[in-house]
Design a protein around this motif. Structure first.
Motif, PDB file in Angstrom:
ATOM      1  N   TRP A 105     -27.498  36.736   9.449  1.00  0.00           N
ATOM      2  CA  TRP A 105     -27.242  35.640  10.392  1.00  0.00           C
ATOM      3  C   TRP A 105     -25.898  34.959  10.149  1.00  0.00           C
ATOM      4  O   TRP A 105     -25.275  34.472  11.097  1.00  0.00           O
ATOM      5  CB  TRP A 105     -28.368  34.594  10.319  1.00  0.00           C
ATOM      6  CG  TRP A 105     -28.366  33.835   9.007  1.00  0.00           C
ATOM      7  CD1 TRP A 105     -29.022  34.184   7.871  1.00  0.00           C
ATOM      8  CD2 TRP A 105     -27.637  32.640   8.701  1.00  0.00           C
ATOM      9  NE1 TRP A 105     -28.741  33.284   6.864  1.00  0.00           N
ATOM     10  CE2 TRP A 105     -27.902  32.324   7.351  1.00  0.00           C
ATOM     11  CE3 TRP A 105     -26.776  31.807   9.436  1.00  0.00           C
ATOM     12  CZ2 TRP A 105     -27.344  31.209   6.720  1.00  0.00           C
ATOM     13  CZ3 TRP A 105     -26.226  30.694   8.796  1.00  0.00           C
ATOM     14  CH2 TRP A 105     -26.513  30.402   7.466  1.00  0.00           C
ATOM     15  N   ASP A 106     -25.439  34.924   8.881  1.00  0.00           N
ATOM     16  CA  ASP A 106     -24.200  34.191   8.595  1.00  0.00           C
ATOM     17  C   ASP A 106     -22.959  34.984   8.994  1.00  0.00           C
ATOM     18  O   ASP A 106     -21.836  34.503   8.847  1.00  0.00           O
ATOM     19  CB  ASP A 106     -24.135  33.777   7.112  1.00  0.00           C
ATOM     20  CG  ASP A 106     -24.290  34.948   6.151  1.00  0.00           C
ATOM     21  OD1 ASP A 106     -25.152  35.813   6.394  1.00  0.00           O
ATOM     22  OD2 ASP A 106     -23.537  34.999   5.153  1.00  0.00           O
ATOM     23  N   HIS A 107     -23.153  36.196   9.536  1.00  0.00           N
ATOM     24  CA  HIS A 107     -22.030  37.024   9.997  1.00  0.00           C
ATOM     25  C   HIS A 107     -22.050  37.274  11.501  1.00  0.00           C
ATOM     26  O   HIS A 107     -21.024  37.615  12.081  1.00  0.00           O
ATOM     27  CB  HIS A 107     -22.026  38.359   9.242  1.00  0.00           C
ATOM     28  CG  HIS A 107     -21.743  38.173   7.788  1.00  0.00           C
ATOM     29  ND1 HIS A 107     -20.555  38.508   7.195  1.00  0.00           N
ATOM     30  CD2 HIS A 107     -22.498  37.607   6.814  1.00  0.00           C
ATOM     31  CE1 HIS A 107     -20.593  38.172   5.918  1.00  0.00           C
ATOM     32  NE2 HIS A 107     -21.767  37.631   5.662  1.00  0.00           N
ATOM     33  N   CYS A 108     -23.228  37.117  12.113  1.00  0.00           N
ATOM     34  CA  CYS A 108     -23.308  37.409  13.555  1.00  0.00           C
ATOM     35  C   CYS A 108     -24.030  36.305  14.327  1.00  0.00           C
ATOM     36  O   CYS A 108     -24.408  36.502  15.475  1.00  0.00           O
ATOM     37  CB  CYS A 108     -23.977  38.764  13.790  1.00  0.00           C
ATOM     38  SG  CYS A 108     -25.697  38.831  13.277  1.00  0.00           S
ATOM     39  N   SER A 204     -15.883  41.550   3.687  1.00  0.00           N
ATOM     40  CA  SER A 204     -17.243  41.102   3.987  1.00  0.00           C
ATOM     41  C   SER A 204     -17.925  40.661   2.688  1.00  0.00           C
ATOM     42  O   SER A 204     -17.271  40.075   1.814  1.00  0.00           O
ATOM     43  CB  SER A 204     -18.029  42.192   4.727  1.00  0.00           C
ATOM     44  OG  SER A 204     -19.272  41.654   5.169  1.00  0.00           O
ATOM     45  N   ASP A 205     -19.210  40.961   2.524  1.00  0.00           N
ATOM     46  CA  ASP A 205     -19.913  40.469   1.333  1.00  0.00           C
ATOM     47  C   ASP A 205     -19.805  41.405   0.137  1.00  0.00           C
ATOM     48  O   ASP A 205     -20.449  41.176  -0.882  1.00  0.00           O
ATOM     49  CB  ASP A 205     -21.392  40.204   1.668  1.00  0.00           C
ATOM     50  CG  ASP A 205     -21.563  38.893   2.411  1.00  0.00           C
ATOM     51  OD1 ASP A 205     -20.664  38.029   2.301  1.00  0.00           O
ATOM     52  OD2 ASP A 205     -22.582  38.722   3.105  1.00  0.00           O
ATOM     53  N   LEU A 206     -18.974  42.454   0.234  1.00  0.00           N
ATOM     54  CA  LEU A 206     -18.697  43.231  -0.981  1.00  0.00           C
ATOM     55  C   LEU A 206     -17.989  42.318  -1.989  1.00  0.00           C
ATOM     56  O   LEU A 206     -18.245  42.389  -3.190  1.00  0.00           O
ATOM     57  CB  LEU A 206     -17.817  44.449  -0.668  1.00  0.00           C
ATOM     58  CG  LEU A 206     -17.562  45.374  -1.850  1.00  0.00           C
ATOM     59  CD1 LEU A 206     -18.817  46.167  -2.214  1.00  0.00           C
ATOM     60  CD2 LEU A 206     -16.405  46.329  -1.573  1.00  0.00           C
ATOM     61  N   ALA A 249     -15.346  37.057   3.015  1.00  0.00           N
ATOM     62  CA  ALA A 249     -16.293  36.554   4.016  1.00  0.00           C
ATOM     63  C   ALA A 249     -16.593  35.071   3.861  1.00  0.00           C
ATOM     64  O   ALA A 249     -16.864  34.382   4.848  1.00  0.00           O
ATOM     65  CB  ALA A 249     -17.597  37.355   3.937  1.00  0.00           C
ATOM     66  N   HIS A 250     -16.556  34.565   2.619  1.00  0.00           N
ATOM     67  CA  HIS A 250     -17.061  33.198   2.414  1.00  0.00           C
ATOM     68  C   HIS A 250     -16.179  32.294   1.579  1.00  0.00           C
ATOM     69  O   HIS A 250     -16.593  31.183   1.241  1.00  0.00           O
ATOM     70  CB  HIS A 250     -18.466  33.258   1.789  1.00  0.00           C
ATOM     71  CG  HIS A 250     -19.479  33.917   2.671  1.00  0.00           C
ATOM     72  ND1 HIS A 250     -19.847  33.405   3.894  1.00  0.00           N
ATOM     73  CD2 HIS A 250     -20.182  35.075   2.523  1.00  0.00           C
ATOM     74  CE1 HIS A 250     -20.745  34.209   4.450  1.00  0.00           C
ATOM     75  NE2 HIS A 250     -20.955  35.228   3.650  1.00  0.00           N
ATOM     76  N   ASP A 251     -14.985  32.732   1.199  1.00  0.00           N
ATOM     77  CA  ASP A 251     -14.159  31.809   0.414  1.00  0.00           C
ATOM     78  C   ASP A 251     -13.838  30.577   1.275  1.00  0.00           C
ATOM     79  O   ASP A 251     -13.396  30.714   2.414  1.00  0.00           O
ATOM     80  CB  ASP A 251     -12.860  32.483  -0.057  1.00  0.00           C
ATOM     81  CG  ASP A 251     -12.239  31.708  -1.205  1.00  0.00           C
ATOM     82  OD1 ASP A 251     -12.395  32.121  -2.370  1.00  0.00           O
ATOM     83  OD2 ASP A 251     -11.629  30.633  -0.930  1.00  0.00           O
TER      84      ASP A 251
HETATM   85 ZN   LIG Z   1     -22.507  36.699   4.042  1.00  0.00          ZN
END
Ligand SMILES: [Zn+2]
Length: 274
Positions: A105-108, A204-206, A249-251
């Motif tokens: 959900w936090d990506h789309c 992404s979340d890698l 993705a999240h910094d």
């Molecule tokens: Zn994420």
């Protein structure tokens, strides 16, 4: 904004939310991650809903759509996410291609909006791309990660023929490729944009934040942590060698970074751009 050959890339952050630091840093002791990434009194750390807009050959390509706006008061409070935030700051009608690295959900979450007759595409003229394997996994609704999936973010797009399901690596726009890179889950993709010998990589979340360039720093969310470590090492080596510009993705702060590797084999942030 950075230029990658003939491409222009900019960060379009759809807000910042706060999430448990232990979940983000997994087995890494708090005494190590906290000085680099300060938490609040609930042990939460700030995380960006980082989306990237790439202009390529007259096309506008959007990577990710953030967490969207469908959050009740309780979850907004839990995430310290202000009312009204969550939308991607781009001209939605101008987007030609939307890439979902995976379907959490936090990506789309910004893929669709609520209309009077149900969910409608937020990016009206766009073709959306996601992996078929990821959709199949989402449909399994496994106890471990079913909270990450919300049908409303992708089912209406599939039903309306606006989402293309891929069976592996693919070029989704000129010079822009989705590469299946397991670790966080089985079918998650990184995105590589290559032009005139230069490269932008969306991890992404890698590698969700800059401190996660430490090879063994893996989020507790990851389903296959050893695979994350292997893929990170291999791809970060290439990123160092070829001087890739990277996006996380999240910094919550860093838009673009180049990676270095020291004499002990540790990766670090070598250069930043906004
Ligand atoms: Zn994420």
């Amino acid at each position: 904004m950075i230029e990658i050959g003939s491409l222009r890339v900019r960060l379009a952050r759809a807000g910042v939310y706060w999430w448990d630091g232990g979940a983000f840093f997994g087995v890494v002791p708090k005494s190590l991650w906290n000085p680099l990434y300060p938490s609040d009194d609930q042990n939460r750390v700030p995380a960006g809903f980082n989306c990237y807009l790439i202009e390529t050959g007259g096309l506008q390509v959007l990577i990710e759509t953030g967490g969207g706006e469908r959050h009740d008061a309780k979850s907004r409070e839990r995430m310290n996410l202000p009312e009204g935030s969550g939308r991607v700051p781009v001209d939605a009608g101008s987007i030609d291609v939307v890439i979902n690295s995976h379907l959490h959900w936090d990506h789309c979450g910004g893929n669709t909006l609520d209309g009077p007759h149900g969910a409608v595409p937020a990016f009206t003229k766009a073709r959306y791309f996601a992996q078929r394997g990821e959709l199949e996994h989402a449909r399994e609704r496994l106890v471990r990660d079913r909270v990450s999936y919300r049908d409303i973010n992708y089912v209406p797009l599939i039903a309306g023929g606006q989402m293309v399901l891929l069976d592996g690596d693919a070029e989704v726009a000129p010079e822009i490729r989705m590469l299946v890179t397991p670790g966080h889950n089985r079918d998650m993709c990184i995105v590589l944009a290559k032009s005139k010998g230069e490269t932008f990589c969306f991890w992404s979340d890698l590698i969700p934040t800059a401190p996660h360039v430490h090879q063994s720093w893996v989020a507790a969310f990851d389903l296959y942590p050893l695979t994350t470590i292997e893929n990170k090492a291999r791809l970060l080596d290439q990123a160092v060698r070829e001087r890739w510009w990277c996006g996380f993705a999240h910094d919550p702060k860093i838009a673009f970074a180049r990676i270095g590797k020291d004499s002990k084999g540790r990766f670090y942030i070598d250069e930043e751009a906004s």
